[in-house]
Write a protein that holds these residues in place. Sequence first.
Motif, short mmCIF file in Angstrom:
data_model
loop_
_atom_site.label_atom_id
_atom_site.label_comp_id
_atom_site.label_asym_id
_atom_site.label_seq_id
_atom_site.Cartn_x
_atom_site.Cartn_y
_atom_site.Cartn_z
N MET A 361 -8.29 -7.46 -2.71
CA MET A 361 -8.74 -5.61 -2.59
C MET A 361 -9.73 -4.94 -3.31
O MET A 361 -10.88 -4.34 -2.88
N GLU A 362 -10.02 -5.62 -4.49
CA GLU A 362 -11.09 -5.18 -5.13
C GLU A 362 -12.92 -5.19 -4.96
O GLU A 362 -13.53 -4.64 -5.27
N VAL A 378 -16.60 8.26 4.07
CA VAL A 378 -15.22 6.60 3.66
C VAL A 378 -13.83 8.20 3.98
O VAL A 378 -13.41 8.66 3.20
N THR A 379 -13.15 6.88 4.41
CA THR A 379 -11.41 8.65 5.09
C THR A 379 -10.91 7.51 4.73
O THR A 379 -10.43 6.64 4.43
N ASN A 380 -9.33 8.40 4.20
CA ASN A 380 -8.68 7.82 3.56
C ASN A 380 -7.06 8.73 3.73
O ASN A 380 -7.24 9.68 3.29
N GLY A 381 -5.96 7.79 4.03
CA GLY A 381 -4.40 8.96 4.34
C GLY A 381 -3.77 8.80 2.82
O GLY A 381 -5.18 8.69 1.71
N ALA A 387 -6.13 3.57 -3.71
CA ALA A 387 -6.18 3.43 -5.47
C ALA A 387 -7.29 2.37 -5.70
O ALA A 387 -8.00 2.71 -7.18
N TRP A 388 -6.73 1.24 -4.66
CA TRP A 388 -8.54 0.47 -4.97
C TRP A 388 -9.57 1.11 -4.78
O TRP A 388 -10.53 1.48 -5.50
N LEU A 389 -9.77 2.23 -3.50
CA LEU A 389 -10.40 2.95 -3.38
C LEU A 389 -11.31 4.49 -4.09
O LEU A 389 -11.87 4.41 -4.53
#
Length: 552
Positions: A361-362, A378-381, A387-389
């Motif tokens: 992921m990194e 960039v979206t996320n829940g 945490a990588w993001l």
Amino acid sequence: MRHGGQILVDQLVRLGARRAFCVPGESFLAVLDAFHDAPVELITARHEGGAAMMAEAHAKLTGGPGLCFVTRGPGAANAAAGLHVARQDSTPMILFVGQVPRGHKDREAFQEVDYRAAFGGLCKWAAEVGETERLPEYIARAWHVAVSGRPGPVLLALPEDVLSARAEVRDLDHAPIELAPTFETVAQDALGWLAGAERPLVVAGGPHWSEEAAADLGRFASAQGLPVALSFRRQDYLDNRHPGYVGDLSVGGNPKLFARLGEADRVMLLGTRLGENASKGYTALRPEGPGPSILHVHASPEEAGLVWRPDMSVTADAVSFIRALARQAPLGRDWSGWTGALRADYEAWVTPKPTPGAVKMEEVVRWLAENLPEEAIVTNGAGNYAAWLHRYYSYRRFRSQLAPTSGSMGYGLPAAIAACLEYPGRPVVCMAGDGCLQMTINELSTAAQYRAAPVIVVANNGRYGTIRAHQERTYPGRQAGTALANPDFPALAAAYGGVGVRVERTEDFPAAYEAAKAAGRLAIIELMLDAEALSPGQTLSEARAAGEARGA
């Protein structure tokens, strides 16, 4: 003479509404009728929670209140998740909820709910319109309450017969223009206070930000040589390449940054509430003290002293106050050693740390950071995948991050759809976990219907990873309730008319992304993660060993 639904929609148009989100219901048919001819785009979602999150994300993108319409009872209950996001993220939003006819009230009629009692704690204001003639008054007030002070959600309950009845009433204009002070003198006082610091730290976040405010924050930090940390999921408030940017105070954030927060002798809070996550559970800074001297700038006068006891407080929105700070001459203090040390901590933190498995992921996140254009959103829940993001993605432009400070799962996809609709020319990438995406995965149908084309990157580790991490650290080796049976995500994308690809090696990700983007349709890239890859800082085995070492 207009029916109540027409009065309502006409009033929203008068106030500047361009788009609204809904799941239709029979309790507000008159409103749907009015939307038929209105210059407002009505987006039909598949679930009220998704509709409310889209409205909340739209508000973050535009600065105006997000508008959402749902039916009574179950519809309102489903939308509560989006209300909670708006509340904790300080986002202006109006949730319009159908209600039983006035003559049926207080009989526990079909789907009847007392919305003021049930939702009052989630909203800045919850009200029910009792007369058709008063619709403009309530709507204008709801709009004003949602955007003023500390922004947040408002709920208006709309009895069915109030909407269907006809009345002759005029629309209302916006609230009177407020003549805001310039804050020049107050900014000088704030800098005089800051001049006494040996180890200063600016922490920025909260509502009311803009492209201008982000640029002013950068100018202020450069002129004074200050370190700036950003609060949880506000990482796009300052170009992360700025030499004064020292990282974000996030869940799973840099321990050295939290330690520096505790070491600082003067902390300037700009717009942020500095909540539980940004204060590391109120341990990096303790509300009861001892701690640094604090200057707190916030739009709500009630915020100063609510948790933190500042030595100075300013009631101001962040945009106005940072503009005044950016205009001030340099103090002439040399904090370069302190600021440089914090920046070095940040640069060491974002140096990728290898994780187990063929898909890392990194490396995926770093590739995105290096190859997406600055304007990409960039979206996320919520979930460990984020945490990588947080750690490895570099945000360079304001409003390139859409994420819930409330920590709500399922937010990424609805937010990505709202972003695609508002900015059809900008790349939109939704980062999601396998559990997070499935909270709102039915909104793929909404994306397909409105030709929204986000690229959805799914981190598939077959579990609710965050909870499994806590589980292993607290009850090692006793997994229960956190395993997931997942669908074929690429096939699901195809079922909705999109494209999908499964990535089993890191080196295959760039080609997969380029193909997904070139398709011009919604796309899912499924990352097959190793079971050991729990978070950037800890493997599954390490989490279990930590729990066992504590004797859990």
